[in-house]
Design a protein around this motif. Structure first.
Motif, PDB file in Angstrom:
ATOM      1  N   GLN A 160       0.864  -1.160   0.000  1.00 60.19           N
ATOM      2  CA  GLN A 160       0.000   0.000   0.000  1.00 60.19           C
ATOM      3  C   GLN A 160       0.905   1.214   0.000  1.00 60.19           C
ATOM      4  O   GLN A 160       1.858   1.285   0.732  1.00 60.19           O
ATOM      5  CB  GLN A 160      -0.933  -0.013   1.193  1.00 60.19           C
ATOM      6  CG  GLN A 160      -0.302   0.400   2.465  1.00 60.19           C
ATOM      7  CD  GLN A 160      -1.270   0.285   3.586  1.00 60.19           C
ATOM      8  OE1 GLN A 160      -2.206  -0.455   3.506  1.00 60.19           O
ATOM      9  NE2 GLN A 160      -1.036   1.010   4.610  1.00 60.19           N
ATOM     10  N   ASN A 161       0.613   2.125  -0.888  1.00 58.57           N
ATOM     11  CA  ASN A 161       1.417   3.331  -1.002  1.00 58.57           C
ATOM     12  C   ASN A 161       0.756   4.438  -0.203  1.00 58.57           C
ATOM     13  O   ASN A 161      -0.334   4.840  -0.502  1.00 58.57           O
ATOM     14  CB  ASN A 161       1.525   3.763  -2.461  1.00 58.57           C
ATOM     15  CG  ASN A 161       2.279   2.746  -3.262  1.00 58.57           C
ATOM     16  OD1 ASN A 161       3.180   2.112  -2.727  1.00 58.57           O
ATOM     17  ND2 ASN A 161       1.916   2.575  -4.518  1.00 58.57           N
ATOM     18  N   THR A 162       1.455   4.891   0.803  1.00 55.12           N
ATOM     19  CA  THR A 162       0.949   5.950   1.625  1.00 55.12           C
ATOM     20  C   THR A 162       1.710   7.197   1.214  1.00 55.12           C
ATOM     21  O   THR A 162       2.882   7.262   1.428  1.00 55.12           O
ATOM     22  CB  THR A 162       1.250   5.652   3.095  1.00 55.12           C
ATOM     23  OG1 THR A 162       0.738   4.380   3.378  1.00 55.12           O
ATOM     24  CG2 THR A 162       0.633   6.661   3.994  1.00 55.12           C
ATOM     25  N   SER A 163       1.051   8.135   0.602  1.00 54.91           N
ATOM     26  CA  SER A 163       1.703   9.217  -0.091  1.00 54.91           C
ATOM     27  C   SER A 163       2.746   9.909   0.686  1.00 54.91           C
ATOM     28  O   SER A 163       2.952   9.686   1.799  1.00 54.91           O
ATOM     29  CB  SER A 163       0.715  10.288  -0.391  1.00 54.91           C
ATOM     30  OG  SER A 163       0.506  11.017   0.748  1.00 54.91           O
ATOM     31  N   THR A 196       5.976   3.906   1.310  1.00 57.51           N
ATOM     32  CA  THR A 196       5.362   2.655   0.860  1.00 57.51           C
ATOM     33  C   THR A 196       5.280   1.710   2.048  1.00 57.51           C
ATOM     34  O   THR A 196       6.179   1.688   2.901  1.00 57.51           O
ATOM     35  CB  THR A 196       6.161   1.987  -0.272  1.00 57.51           C
ATOM     36  OG1 THR A 196       7.474   1.684   0.194  1.00 57.51           O
ATOM     37  CG2 THR A 196       6.246   2.901  -1.482  1.00 57.51           C
ATOM     38  N   ASP A 236      -2.670  10.903   2.019  1.00 53.45           N
ATOM     39  CA  ASP A 236      -3.404  10.410   0.863  1.00 53.45           C
ATOM     40  C   ASP A 236      -3.051   8.936   0.727  1.00 53.45           C
ATOM     41  O   ASP A 236      -1.997   8.584   0.206  1.00 53.45           O
ATOM     42  CB  ASP A 236      -3.002  11.191  -0.379  1.00 53.45           C
ATOM     43  CG  ASP A 236      -3.726  10.696  -1.626  1.00 53.45           C
ATOM     44  OD1 ASP A 236      -4.744  10.001  -1.485  1.00 53.45           O
ATOM     45  OD2 ASP A 236      -3.245  10.994  -2.736  1.00 53.45           O
ATOM     46  N   HIS A 262      -3.385   5.013  -0.466  1.00 52.04           N
ATOM     47  CA  HIS A 262      -3.832   4.130  -1.537  1.00 52.04           C
ATOM     48  C   HIS A 262      -3.624   2.688  -1.094  1.00 52.04           C
ATOM     49  O   HIS A 262      -2.498   2.254  -0.873  1.00 52.04           O
ATOM     50  CB  HIS A 262      -3.045   4.405  -2.826  1.00 52.04           C
ATOM     51  CG  HIS A 262      -3.193   5.804  -3.325  1.00 52.04           C
ATOM     52  ND1 HIS A 262      -4.132   6.176  -4.247  1.00 52.04           N
ATOM     53  CD2 HIS A 262      -2.524   6.935  -3.000  1.00 52.04           C
ATOM     54  CE1 HIS A 262      -4.034   7.470  -4.492  1.00 52.04           C
ATOM     55  NE2 HIS A 262      -3.069   7.957  -3.727  1.00 52.04           N
ATOM     56  N   ASP A 320      -3.575  -0.751  -2.200  1.00 54.97           N
ATOM     57  CA  ASP A 320      -3.532  -1.559  -3.424  1.00 54.97           C
ATOM     58  C   ASP A 320      -4.233  -2.893  -3.255  1.00 54.97           C
ATOM     59  O   ASP A 320      -4.812  -3.432  -4.197  1.00 54.97           O
ATOM     60  CB  ASP A 320      -2.077  -1.796  -3.841  1.00 54.97           C
ATOM     61  CG  ASP A 320      -1.475  -0.578  -4.519  1.00 54.97           C
ATOM     62  OD1 ASP A 320      -2.188   0.424  -4.629  1.00 54.97           O
ATOM     63  OD2 ASP A 320      -0.300  -0.641  -4.927  1.00 54.97           O
ATOM     64  N   SER A 353      -8.200  -1.916  -3.263  1.00 54.48           N
ATOM     65  CA  SER A 353      -8.723  -0.965  -4.255  1.00 54.48           C
ATOM     66  C   SER A 353      -9.475   0.188  -3.603  1.00 54.48           C
ATOM     67  O   SER A 353     -10.435   0.719  -4.169  1.00 54.48           O
ATOM     68  CB  SER A 353      -9.646  -1.683  -5.263  1.00 54.48           C
ATOM     69  OG  SER A 353      -8.952  -2.710  -5.914  1.00 54.48           O
ATOM     70  N   SER A 383      -8.978   3.971  -1.660  1.00 50.63           N
ATOM     71  CA  SER A 383      -8.109   5.085  -1.341  1.00 50.63           C
ATOM     72  C   SER A 383      -8.846   6.023  -0.414  1.00 50.63           C
ATOM     73  O   SER A 383     -10.066   6.141  -0.444  1.00 50.63           O
ATOM     74  CB  SER A 383      -7.680   5.835  -2.604  1.00 50.63           C
ATOM     75  OG  SER A 383      -6.967   4.983  -3.487  1.00 50.63           O
ATOM     76  N   SER A 384      -8.080   6.688   0.441  1.00 48.74           N
ATOM     77  CA  SER A 384      -8.728   7.611   1.393  1.00 48.74           C
ATOM     78  C   SER A 384      -7.725   8.598   1.904  1.00 48.74           C
ATOM     79  O   SER A 384      -6.528   8.445   1.748  1.00 48.74           O
ATOM     80  CB  SER A 384      -9.316   6.814   2.568  1.00 48.74           C
ATOM     81  OG  SER A 384      -8.287   6.151   3.278  1.00 48.74           O
ATOM     82  N   SER A 385      -8.245   9.637   2.511  1.00 44.56           N
ATOM     83  CA  SER A 385      -7.410  10.607   3.202  1.00 44.56           C
ATOM     84  C   SER A 385      -7.582  10.426   4.685  1.00 44.56           C
ATOM     85  O   SER A 385      -8.714  10.354   5.181  1.00 44.56           O
ATOM     86  CB  SER A 385      -7.806  12.036   2.801  1.00 44.56           C
ATOM     87  OG  SER A 385      -7.528  12.251   1.430  1.00 44.56           O
TER      88      SER A 385
END
Length: 369
Positions: A130-133, A323, A357, A359, A361, A364, A366-368
């Motif tokens: 999961q990519n955490t911005s 990440t 932000d 994501h 993965d 599927s 995504s959230s803030s």
């Protein structure tokens, strides 16, 4: 290694918990390039981590060489204390002098740094990522000051912050790569096989280390012997996938160092109708010079590591990207703990960096946060 070879990464920092000891503590400087004889990616690193996988070659055998500075730093869980500021955080993070070199992975434009909170294994992982911005890097290195309220009977977290900041000076962007099995980890093969079977795997796949002051010739002999050993074992289990009758088994058991194979297969066949020999081989590849980490952490230990990482992140610049790997599909991060650990890590990142932000993965969504 592919990201280094492609020129995206030149600095890696591996922050590891006490129970993950795959790579020697300290600073390791070596080259990554294409082996002119096999056209595969190889390294000049001489740590047992690389030798046991047969990855070492001399520098003159590498094309398109790229340097990597790998820093391996130990992080201990924080212990509670009544005398410290900021919710009583005391960091028990230990840093040994940087003599050798290894760490995480990620990418950036010219020079980049990866601060990796998990250990690397030689097994192939099906990772849920999961990519955490993240967050524009507005901080300068002047912000790399550790809290004066921290103290430790060993080496304080401020030393770790200092070391990480020194690495960050060498690049204008970095990726923070967090594996949730940093906080709690299982060796799934210990649950898959009996103790006797696991010990037989260790005997079959044991790695004979070179002498401490081995010459280049000695290192090459070590790697050549290791590659032949692994090739024989791979061929043996591939053959057993086709037919595991006694004739086939005894043929391979007669090879030098392969005697334990017969006892192992007999044991497996008494418990399973059709053993997965490919999986057995994958398990064996993790049994070289040190066992895979196996430490299911208590709630207190997880919270202590969260606190240690929080202090570290608060006193270092913001990463360009974060990440997170759950490592739960392959059972490295305990399934009963992974969601709890993930929530704690996301809360930690939010408390340090603000709104995220996120994501996911694997779901599927995504959230803030």
């Amino acid at each position: 290694m592919p990201a280094v070879y492609a020129g995206h990464i030149s600095q890696v920092v591996w922050l590891h918990p006490p129970w993950a000891q795959q790579i020697s503590e300290g600073k390791h400087n070596f080259l990554i390039g294409k082996d002119i004889s096999t056209t595969t990616i190889r390294v000049t690193g001489t740590d047992n981590y690389f030798l046991s996988d047969g990855l070492y070659v001399p520098a003159d055998q590498l094309e398109n060489q790229k340097p990597l500075n790998l820093h391996v730093i130990l992080i201990n869980p924080t212990e509670a204390s009544d005398n410290c500021e900021e919710n009583g955080e005391v960091v028990s993070a230990k840093r040994l002098k940087l003599n050798t070199d290894e760490t995480a992975s990620t990418a950036s434009a010219s020079s980049s740094v990866a601060a990796d909170l998990h250990y690397n294994t030689s097994t192939v992982k099906k990772k849920e990522v999961q990519n955490t911005s993240a967050l524009n890097r507005r901080e300068t290195l002047s912000e790399c000051s550790a809290s004066s309220s921290l103290r430790n009977s060993e080496s304080p977290i401020r030393d770790v912050v200092k070391d990480v900041c020194q690495v960050l000076q060498k690049g204008d962007a970095y990726v923070l790569d967090i594996d949730l099995d940093f906080f709690s980890v299982k060796n799934p093969f210990k649950e898959m096989y009996t103790q006797t079977e696991y010990e037989l795997l260790q005997e079959l796949y044991s790695f004979k280390k070179p002498h401490r002051n081995a010459t280049e010739e000695g290192l090459l002999d070590c790697v050549e012997n290791r590659v032949h050993q692994l090739e024989d074992l791979e061929a043996a289990f591939a053959d057993l996938c086709d037919s595991d009758d006694e004739e086939t088994l005894q043929k391979w058991a007669s090879y030098p160092g392969m005697k334990p194979l017969a006892q192992l297969v007999h044991s497996l066949k008494t418990r399973m109708e059709s053993p997965d020999y490919e999986m057995v081989h994958q398990a064996g590849l993790t049994c070289d010079y040190v066992e895979l980490p196996h430490h299911v952490s208590t709630e207190e230990e997880i919270e202590g590591l969260i606190k240690s990482i929080k202090v570290l992140l608060k006193d270092t610049p913001k990463p360009t990207l974060v990440t997170i790997a759950r490592s739960s599909l392959d059972d490295y991060c305990p399934s009963e703990q992974v969601d709890i650990i993930q929530e704690k890590v996301l809360n930690l990142l939010g408390s340090v960096y603000g709104t995220l932000d996120v994501h996911l993965d694997y779901s599927s969504i995504s959230s803030s946060l």
